[in-house]
Write a protein that holds these residues in place. Structure first.
Motif: not given
Length: 132
Positions: A80-82, A108-109, A113-114
């Motif tokens: 999701l970061k970008p 994860k780490g 994520s979605a």
């Protein structure tokens, strides 16, 4: 559209004599104005538009789900970061909005994520209890 207009107190209507509005074709901009802004009379008597908190959230969830669909039929966003950085929205806020839309969010780490899975599961509504 969102990143250009999210901080504006007032957004002028689309000028149909021009071909683009904030770099977006008029047809697309008109639809976004209709879906993600609220019409309000300005101080000069002309109709302007504003983005309320609900309008902003609706726009963000729409952008996130379009981004998810663009990743293919798996209906997943691996990180999701970008997209959060592009929208200038905190990653945790994006994750919470996607949870409310029925997505499963996992970590994860350091990456969130979605995924949109069936059957859809929505979080339980928050209940506020007024104690006197």
């Amino acid at each position: 559209f969102y990143t250009t207009n999210q901080k504006r107190k007032s957004i002028t209507p689309v000028n149909l004599t021009q071909t683009k509005y904030f770099g977006i074709p008029n047809e697309v901009a008109s639809q976004w104005m209709k879906l993600f802004t609220t019409a309000e009379p300005g101080q000069d008597g002309k109709m302007n538009h504003v983005m309320s908190k609900q309008d902003k959230d609706r726009c963000i969830v729409h952008a996130l789900l379009l981004y998810m669909m663009a990743h293919g039929i798996a209906m997943k966003i691996p990180d999701l970061k970008p997209i959060a950085n592009d929208l200038k929205v905190p990653v945790n806020d994006c994750a919470q909005i996607l949870r409310l839309a029925g997505c499963q969010v996992s970590k994860k780490g350091s990456a969130l994520s979605a995924a949109l899975t069936t059957p859809l599961t929505f979080p339980r509504p928050k209940r506020s209890v007024n104690k006197k």
